[in-house]
Enzyme design. Structure first.
Site, mmCIF file in Angstrom:
data_model
loop_
_atom_site.group_PDB
_atom_site.id
_atom_site.type_symbol
_atom_site.label_atom_id
_atom_site.label_comp_id
_atom_site.label_asym_id
_atom_site.label_seq_id
_atom_site.Cartn_x
_atom_site.Cartn_y
_atom_site.Cartn_z
ATOM 1 N N HIS A 99 10.862 5.396 16.468
ATOM 2 C CA HIS A 99 11.074 4.127 15.441
ATOM 3 C C HIS A 99 10.216 4.122 14.278
ATOM 4 O O HIS A 99 8.910 4.378 14.386
ATOM 5 C CB HIS A 99 10.783 2.963 16.202
ATOM 6 C CG HIS A 99 11.976 2.580 17.301
ATOM 7 N ND1 HIS A 99 12.071 3.161 18.433
ATOM 8 C CD2 HIS A 99 12.660 1.535 17.193
ATOM 9 C CE1 HIS A 99 13.223 2.624 19.107
ATOM 10 N NE2 HIS A 99 13.489 1.602 18.324
ATOM 11 N N ASN A 130 3.883 9.486 19.181
ATOM 12 C CA ASN A 130 4.694 8.255 19.342
ATOM 13 C C ASN A 130 4.436 7.162 20.454
ATOM 14 O O ASN A 130 3.949 6.009 20.269
ATOM 15 C CB ASN A 130 6.073 8.488 19.581
ATOM 16 C CG ASN A 130 7.203 7.516 19.510
ATOM 17 O OD1 ASN A 130 7.030 6.541 18.955
ATOM 18 N ND2 ASN A 130 8.118 7.573 20.583
ATOM 19 N N ASP A 229 -4.517 5.329 -1.825
ATOM 20 C CA ASP A 229 -4.359 6.300 -3.085
ATOM 21 C C ASP A 229 -4.328 7.726 -2.543
ATOM 22 O O ASP A 229 -3.323 8.527 -3.071
ATOM 23 C CB ASP A 229 -5.784 6.600 -3.826
ATOM 24 C CG ASP A 229 -6.014 5.188 -4.769
ATOM 25 O OD1 ASP A 229 -5.069 4.589 -4.890
ATOM 26 O OD2 ASP A 229 -7.078 5.079 -4.996
ATOM 27 N N GLU A 232 -0.515 8.003 -1.749
ATOM 28 C CA GLU A 232 0.185 7.949 -2.975
ATOM 29 C C GLU A 232 0.173 9.398 -3.280
ATOM 30 O O GLU A 232 1.384 9.871 -4.024
ATOM 31 C CB GLU A 232 -0.075 6.986 -3.675
ATOM 32 C CG GLU A 232 0.121 5.543 -3.389
ATOM 33 C CD GLU A 232 -0.394 4.463 -4.205
ATOM 34 O OE1 GLU A 232 0.361 3.309 -4.263
ATOM 35 O OE2 GLU A 232 -1.220 4.516 -4.889
ATOM 36 N N ASP A 238 4.461 4.388 -5.257
ATOM 37 C CA ASP A 238 3.517 3.237 -5.545
ATOM 38 C C ASP A 238 3.756 2.242 -4.532
ATOM 39 O O ASP A 238 4.652 1.361 -4.519
ATOM 40 C CB ASP A 238 4.067 2.905 -7.008
ATOM 41 C CG ASP A 238 3.108 1.848 -7.520
ATOM 42 O OD1 ASP A 238 2.179 1.524 -6.728
ATOM 43 O OD2 ASP A 238 3.405 0.909 -8.614
ATOM 44 N N GLU A 252 -6.342 0.012 -2.888
ATOM 45 C CA GLU A 252 -6.028 1.431 -2.512
ATOM 46 C C GLU A 252 -7.067 2.421 -2.467
ATOM 47 O O GLU A 252 -6.690 3.625 -1.998
ATOM 48 C CB GLU A 252 -4.787 1.703 -3.546
ATOM 49 C CG GLU A 252 -3.486 0.741 -3.322
ATOM 50 C CD GLU A 252 -2.599 0.974 -4.138
ATOM 51 O OE1 GLU A 252 -2.599 1.876 -5.381
ATOM 52 O OE2 GLU A 252 -1.420 0.368 -4.037
#
Length: 261
Positions: A99, A130, A229, A232, A238, A252
């Site tokens: 999930h 998991n 960061d 990303e 973003d 971040e």
């Protein structure tokens, strides 16, 4: 965007599942297809047969006594041109139907819980990742809720190829489902309140983790803490795009060092 709020101040509202932003600016592209359900929002990748990311709100308003439904099934709301992944596509693969938005985060009603078992909410996830690492983090999130918080959670994955209980695989179902290499999650922790995005400050706790999709993973999720960061940079997203830029820049860059249980 779905928002369900009560006029009774004593009742904790269900927040907007996409309140923190649309990390990939998902829309109609088949590799970045936006799906809004009452229980969560996501970017779905029809070429990978998995979500790119799933975003949801977690508060006591979403928690109740509905039992786990275990009704894994294809998502018939996907466009007709998409392959609709089936539960059997994971059978014998050595990977769990993992999930994104967890079953135990949606227990207010049977309908809410059942929605988490759509295969569009699943990724091929190494069993130990998991059932141990991820389960421990999910339990900790619900503990934070029991302590008077509400959370905004974004989970995603990237890369290709993971190691499950039957060894390394890059795809399942004849190439229709991509096995991710890494699995990440970002959690914004807020005390219960209203106008949630406006209450995010440079001091807000944000937990970011990035784990290998491997059966050799540590059961301690704190081992895999990183920065938003860094996630990303790996994904091109973003992730907290609705948070003011100056606050994003602070939050971040920080790696969480708070409690893990």
């Amino acid at each position: 965007m779905f928002v369900s709020c009560s006029q009774d101040e004593d009742v904790i509202p269900k927040g907007d599942n996409l309140a923190m932003g649309n990390p990939s600016e998902a829309g109609t592209d088949f590799a970045n297809y936006f799906i809004q359900k009452e229980q969560y929002a996501m970017s779905y990748n029809s070429y990978r047969g998995t979500p790119n990311w799933v975003s949801w709100h977690l508060s006591s308003a979403w928690l109740g006594s509905a039992p786990r439904q275990d009704d894994f099934r294809g998502d018939n709301t996907l466009p007709d041109s998409f392959y609709r992944v089936l539960p059997s596509d994971y059978t014998g693969s050595g990977f769990d139907r993992g999930h994104n938005a967890p079953s135990a985060d949606r227990t207010l009603t049977i309908t809410d819980n059942s929605a988490t078992f759509l295969m569009s909410n699943m990724i091929p996830q190494a069993p130990n990742n998991n059932q141990q690492t991820w389960a421990n983090l999910e339990n900790y999130c619900r503990k934070l809720v029991s302590q008077g918080n509400e959370l905004y959670i974004i989970m995603g994955q990237y890369g290709k190829g993971g190691t499950g209980s039957a060894g390394f695989k890059e795809t399942l179902a004849g190439g229709k489902v991509t096995v991710p290499n890494r699995i990440w999650k970002v959690i914004v922790v807020l005390p219960v309140g209203t106008n949630d995005v406006s209450r995010v400050t440079s001091g807000t706790r944000v937990i970011a983790i990035d784990t290998p999709n491997s059966n050799n993973v540590s059961s301690s999720w704190g081992t895999y803490r990183t920065t938003v960061d860094a996630i990303e940079a790996k994904t091109g997203y973003d992730i907290l795009s609705n948070v003011p830029t100056a606050i994003q820049n602070v939050l971040e860059a920080v790696e969480d060092n708070g409690p893990t249980s």
